[in-house]
Design a protein around this motif. Structure first.
Motif, PDB file in Angstrom:
ATOM      1  N   HIS A 144       1.992   8.546   6.754  1.00 55.82           N
ATOM      2  CA  HIS A 144       1.201   7.323   6.643  1.00 55.82           C
ATOM      3  C   HIS A 144      -0.068   7.316   7.470  1.00 55.82           C
ATOM      4  O   HIS A 144      -0.017   7.240   8.681  1.00 55.82           O
TER       5      HIS A 144
ATOM      6  N   SER B  16      -3.076  10.036  -1.124  1.00 57.06           N
ATOM      7  CA  SER B  16      -2.731   8.690  -0.682  1.00 57.06           C
ATOM      8  C   SER B  16      -3.357   7.631  -1.598  1.00 57.06           C
ATOM      9  O   SER B  16      -2.736   6.621  -1.921  1.00 57.06           O
TER      10      SER B  16
ATOM     11  N   SER C  10      -1.318   4.896  -3.786  1.00 56.83           N
ATOM     12  CA  SER C  10      -1.552   3.480  -3.524  1.00 56.83           C
ATOM     13  C   SER C  10      -2.020   2.721  -4.752  1.00 56.83           C
ATOM     14  O   SER C  10      -1.596   1.591  -4.991  1.00 56.83           O
ATOM     15  N   THR C  11      -2.898   3.335  -5.560  1.00 57.45           N
ATOM     16  CA  THR C  11      -3.507   2.613  -6.679  1.00 57.45           C
ATOM     17  C   THR C  11      -2.917   2.987  -8.033  1.00 57.45           C
ATOM     18  O   THR C  11      -3.105   2.254  -9.010  1.00 57.45           O
TER      19      THR C  11
ATOM     20  N   GLN D  93       0.800  -1.230   0.000  1.00 59.89           N
ATOM     21  CA  GLN D  93       0.000   0.000   0.000  1.00 59.89           C
ATOM     22  C   GLN D  93       0.824   1.265   0.000  1.00 59.89           C
ATOM     23  O   GLN D  93       0.776   2.052  -0.915  1.00 59.89           O
ATOM     24  N   TYR D  94       1.591   1.471   1.046  1.00 58.94           N
ATOM     25  CA  TYR D  94       2.250   2.756   1.163  1.00 58.94           C
ATOM     26  C   TYR D  94       3.766   2.604   1.140  1.00 58.94           C
ATOM     27  O   TYR D  94       4.309   1.630   1.595  1.00 58.94           O
TER      28      TYR D  94
ATOM     29  N   GLN E 152      -8.411   2.843  -0.042  1.00 58.93           N
ATOM     30  CA  GLN E 152      -7.060   3.003  -0.585  1.00 58.93           C
ATOM     31  C   GLN E 152      -6.730   1.923  -1.610  1.00 58.93           C
ATOM     32  O   GLN E 152      -5.570   1.735  -1.969  1.00 58.93           O
ATOM     33  N   ASP E 153      -7.739   1.190  -2.049  1.00 56.87           N
ATOM     34  CA  ASP E 153      -7.542   0.240  -3.143  1.00 56.87           C
ATOM     35  C   ASP E 153      -8.742   0.326  -4.070  1.00 56.87           C
ATOM     36  O   ASP E 153      -9.821   0.760  -3.681  1.00 56.87           O
TER      37      ASP E 153
ATOM     38  N   HIS F 275      -4.691   2.297   7.459  1.00 59.17           N
ATOM     39  CA  HIS F 275      -5.931   1.850   6.857  1.00 59.17           C
ATOM     40  C   HIS F 275      -6.666   0.919   7.799  1.00 59.17           C
ATOM     41  O   HIS F 275      -6.089   0.269   8.647  1.00 59.17           O
TER      42      HIS F 275
END
Length: 896
Positions: free
Chosen positions: A45, A775, A779-780, A12-13, A727-728, A48
């Motif tokens: 950060h 963010s 992430s994506t 993710q990050y 975040q996805d 999530h």
């Protein structure tokens, strides 16, 4: 606030800057980081957090599977309305208007892209149509059809002099006026009065303005003395006519805005009789005669009651009736109340300073009546508690300086020998010259609602009292309507209002459950929930998180060390078997600690662990805390120390969970841990196959936002705003969160977007929306083309205010990232604090309800009881954990 450690999160990050947040929701720092667009570095950060297992989903679109949405924020998120009523002010102050910050001007001055402003003429979107997906069924709702009166309603302004703030006194004045002058001066009409400035009649009064002189007598205190008279001047003056024609047009869908005054008139009329019979608080009415009293502990008891509200719906006007319960102070002798409050016998000992302060805080403002004067029961309001014992108190009896002790005075004047002379006296009346009343001669007056915060034991007792099977709840509501006898209500008759005594039958649909995808390495690779439930048997998490170093601290004195070790080992094994990369052995063995030393114990143990991990350049990934079942503030203290001071993820477990040693409990805890450390438990099959409408067709970010307000009595504490965002994509199962402190009881989220002045850079944009958008892009790899914004905790009176301010902030945040960047925004207000209850139409049909008798999860209603024109619906989004029928959610869907 201590420094916080960070490390990369799974898939993710990138690694945050040293000292960046790694707790569950890092605190939003004023001014942000000043990132300038989608190509800039990501924010520090934000952790999530995804719903796990049988998480409580928010309302989603009426057609098609629901997307996971953020869980409720705040300590009251899971309580039914009747418990919230017991824990909050009866009528919390409305949010004050917050001017939109002058950030557009700053942006224009620096050459940033023009930021569109929300129009003040914005209107809520009309309902685009009715949904069709799902299995059709019938349900019953606690709405009772109200026939619109065919009367000419008149509004009069009321002025009472001298002015009093008590609605009870105002009502008594108008009640006396009606009794005396109804036939002679009011044309025989029976007016409805709101207790303040407005009076309504069905037809005109024989005057445009008239003055009356009214005399009230104080209640008979039993002394035989002449009762005190109070004289009032009442002026009644014509103000306006209430337009019922516009209300009829609105109900028929031919008028856009609800005529609030007409609705207010009808509401006041229907409240007149209950206000005289029962104790009114907010929109609810309570009485010890409406059900049994139940002790709640510490000198409190529960009273049953009912909620009542007139509402415009697609089927016309409806009266929404629901059962309620709230806490009242028990009408006990003051000494007995104090003994219950302290949980100690005080009949034969003096009070400590801490005990005296606790009693003083609890009794301030409470009404008491004296018991030492026979039938004379004069009432007083407590203003304080003396610091001296009764035997030490004296007061002047004449201007010559003669003093007399309280003990002597009561003996000589009333022939009453004070027994508990070591206890303090109650102070009543004026603070400058208070009167002293020994505690033993005072009894608490019945009917005083307790509006302060309830403790955990009281909440549990109230929940047990109000928890009902749906069939029983439906029966009680129906009986309450018949008990209130609206057909015989003289005020309803006067105004021509007729109320049905049958619950409304409503068309509903049961949406199909979404199929869940699990890891391919498990024996079961996907799952279809049944009646809103499923388990982890033969399944593995779709993405397991990493926990390579962890420890446990045991704060439960009745959990022995060996049991704590066994529990931790079994939990670690379950995490590993479920697909996590989880170390079976902790960094240090489980340690026992005292609950009153939580901060010292956690920090000491943390530093011991870091002495081992530090040389290896490793971090502590997780702390497991074992807590007593009744842990008071321990849970909050542990979270504060772990998440803020130490920057570590924590998972709390209650003693009863430890003793059960149950695999299902281990699996549920493992699901919680996994999402906290960056894993994903499951994803929707429809998300992977891009079959979720308006979510998977193009990059979409889902926000959830809420504001948690301080408890009643905490007048200086800030409100806390929290915003989470997916975040996805297209899975939308991982969420990052940010929080921000703001003004006390401020409902508008102030830090969604803001501009700060940097000495070198000038105006710099920041804010929670902006940070989370960046963010998401990092992430994506995608820029959101659509924003779905779920907003919790907004009352109907604040809809326009919140929409204007917060939608404006969202648009500004987008425009600050990139020129002409304005993705489509769907703004959805989700309400849990409503009183609509849905019941199975036939309680003998087992296919239309779950085992407890609740309607099935996935049941959606968008007809009849919904708004005449606006886009709203009711959704039962999850299975009822408790049998109480409180699972119905209302979402007001605002598409911009």
């Amino acid at each position: 606030m201590g420094s916080r450690r960070g490390r990369p999160q799974q898939q993710q990050y990138p690694p945050p800057a040293r000292g960046g947040g790694r707790g569950p929701i890092p605190q939003q720092q004023g001014g942000g980081r000043g990132t300038q667009g989608f190509t800039a570095a990501p924010p520090q950060h934000p952790r999530h957090d995804a719903a796990a297992g049988r998480g409580r989903g928010r309302a989603a679109r009426g057609d098609g599977p629901s997307s996971p949405a953020p869980a409720a924020a705040g300590p009251l998120g899971r309580l039914p309305p009747e418990l919230r009523q017991a824990m909050e002010d009866p009528s919390p102050p409305p949010a004050q208007p917050v001017p939109v910050p002058a950030q557009a001007e700053a942006a224009a001055a620096t050459g940033q892209a023009a930021i569109p402003a929300s129009s003040k003429a914005i209107r809520f979107p009309l309902r685009p149509g009715k949904g069709s997906a799902g299995t059709r069924c019938l349900v019953k709702a606690n709405h009772f059809i109200a026939q619109l009166p065919d009367k000419d309603l008149h509004h009069y302004h009321v002025s009472i002099t001298p002015e009093v703030t008590s609605r009870v006194v105002n009502r008594a004045v108008i009640h006396e006026l009606v009794n005396l002058h109804r036939a002679a001066y009011l044309g025989g009409r029976l007016p409805a009065y709101d207790g303040r400035k407005s009076l309504y009649t069905a037809g005109p009064l024989p005057f445009a303005s008239k003055e009356f002189q009214i005399t009230l007598l104080d209640d008979d205190d039993g002394s035989g003395a002449q009762r005190r008279q109070r004289n009032f001047k009442v002026v009644i003056k014509f103000a306006a006519r209430a337009d019922l024609h516009r209300l009829g047009m609105f109900l028929a869908g031919r008028h856009a805005e609800a005529p609030q005054e007409a609705l207010q008139v009808l509401d006041i009329v229907l409240r007149e009789l209950p206000s005289a019979r029962y104790a009114p608080f907010g929109r609810s009415f309570f009485s010890p005669d409406l059900g049994r009293r139940q002790p709640l502990g510490d000198g409190l008891e529960s009273w049953r009651g009912f909620y009542q509200s007139i509402r415009p719906t697609q089927m016309g006007l409806s009266l929404n009736i629901d059962m309620s319960a709230t806490a009242f102070i028990e009408p006990l002798p003051v000494i007995d109340y104090a003994a219950q409050l302290l949980r100690s016998d005080i009949h034969s000992r003096p009070l400590s300073d801490a005990e005296r302060v606790k009693i003083k805080k609890a009794l301030r403002g409470v009404k008491v009546e004296v018991t030492h004067r026979g039938n004379m029961r004069r009432k007083y309001r407590i203003s304080g508690l003396t610091t001296q014992a009764t035997r030490e108190l004296t007061f002047p009896v004449d201007e010559g300086g003669t003093v007399k002790s309280v003990v002597q005075y009561f003996q000589e004047t009333y022939g009453f020998a004070i027994q508990h002379t070591y206890l303090p006296c109650l102070q009543v009346g004026n603070q400058q010259r208070p009167n002293y009343l020994p505690m033993e001669v005072c009894k608490i007056v019945e009917g005083q609602r307790y509006s302060k915060r309830l403790n955990q034991n009281q909440i549990r007792a109230l929940l047990d009292e109000t928890c009902q099977y749906p069939r029983d709840r439906e029966r009680d509501i129906t009986q309450m309507v018949k008990h209130n006898a609206y057909q015989e209500d003289p005020y309803a008759k006067e105004f021509g209002i007729k109320i049905s005594d049958r619950l409304a039958s409503v068309d509903a649909r049961i949406l199909p459950a979404p199929r869940l995808k699990y890891n391919e390495t498990g024996r079961e690779k996907d799952c279809l929930p049944r009646v809103g439930q499923w388990n982890m048997m033969n399944k593995k998490m779709v993405n397991g998180g990493k926990v390579r170093s962890w420890m446990c601290v045991n704060f439960a004195r009745n959990v022995p060390d060996k049991l704590a070790r066994d529990f931790c080992h079994q939990l670690a094994q379950m995490c590993q078997d479920s697909g996590m990369d989880f170390a079976l052995e902790p960094v240090l063995p489980p340690m026992s600690a005292r609950p009153d030393q939580v901060e010292r114990a956690l920090k000491a143990r943390y530093h011991e662990a870091m002495n081992i991990l530090g040389p290896q350049r490793r971090e502590l990934d997780l702390l497991i805390g074992i807590l007593p079942d009744n842990n008071g503030s321990l849970y909050g203290d542990l979270k504060r120390v772990c998440e803020i001071d130490l920057g570590i993820v924590s998972q709390c477990c209650c003693t009863k969970q430890v003793f059960k040693l149950n695999k299902q409990i281990y699996a549920n805890i493992a699901l919680k841990i996994n999402v906290k450390v960056g894993g994903r438990n499951t994803v929707l099959v429809d998300a992977l196959s891009r079959r979720i409408p308006l979510v998977t067709d193009r990059p979409t970010i889902i926000f959830g936002a809420d504001v948690t307000h301080p408890h009643p009595g905490e007048d200086s504490s800030p409100s806390i705003a929290a915003v989470v965002a997916s975040q996805d994509w297209p899975e939308v199962t991982r969420y990052a969160g940010l929080v921000s402190a703001q003004a006390h009881r401020q409902e508008l989220i102030e830090d969604l977007y803001k501009v700060r002045q940097d000495p070198q850079k000038g105006p710099v944009s920041s804010g929670m929306i902006r940070e989370l958008l960046i963010s998401f892009k990092k992430s994506t790899g995608e820029k959101p083309q659509r924003i779905i914004f779920y907003r919790d905790g907004v009352s109907e009176g604040q809809f326009y205010q919140v929409l204007l301010f917060e939608l404006n902030a969202i648009r500004k945040a987008c425009a600050s990232l990139e020129a002409n960047y304005q993705p489509q925004v769907t703004f959805i207000v989700v309400q849990k604090r409503h009183h609509t209850r849905l019941f199975a139409h036939n309680h003998n049909d087992k296919n239309s309800m779950d085992r407890s008798g609740n309607i099935l999860p996935g049941t959606v209603v968008d007809t009849k009881i919904c708004h005449p024109t606006e886009f709203d619906f009711y959704l039962c989004s999850h299975a009822g954990i408790k049998v109480i029928t409180r699972q119905n959610l209302l979402a007001s869907h605002l598409v911009i």
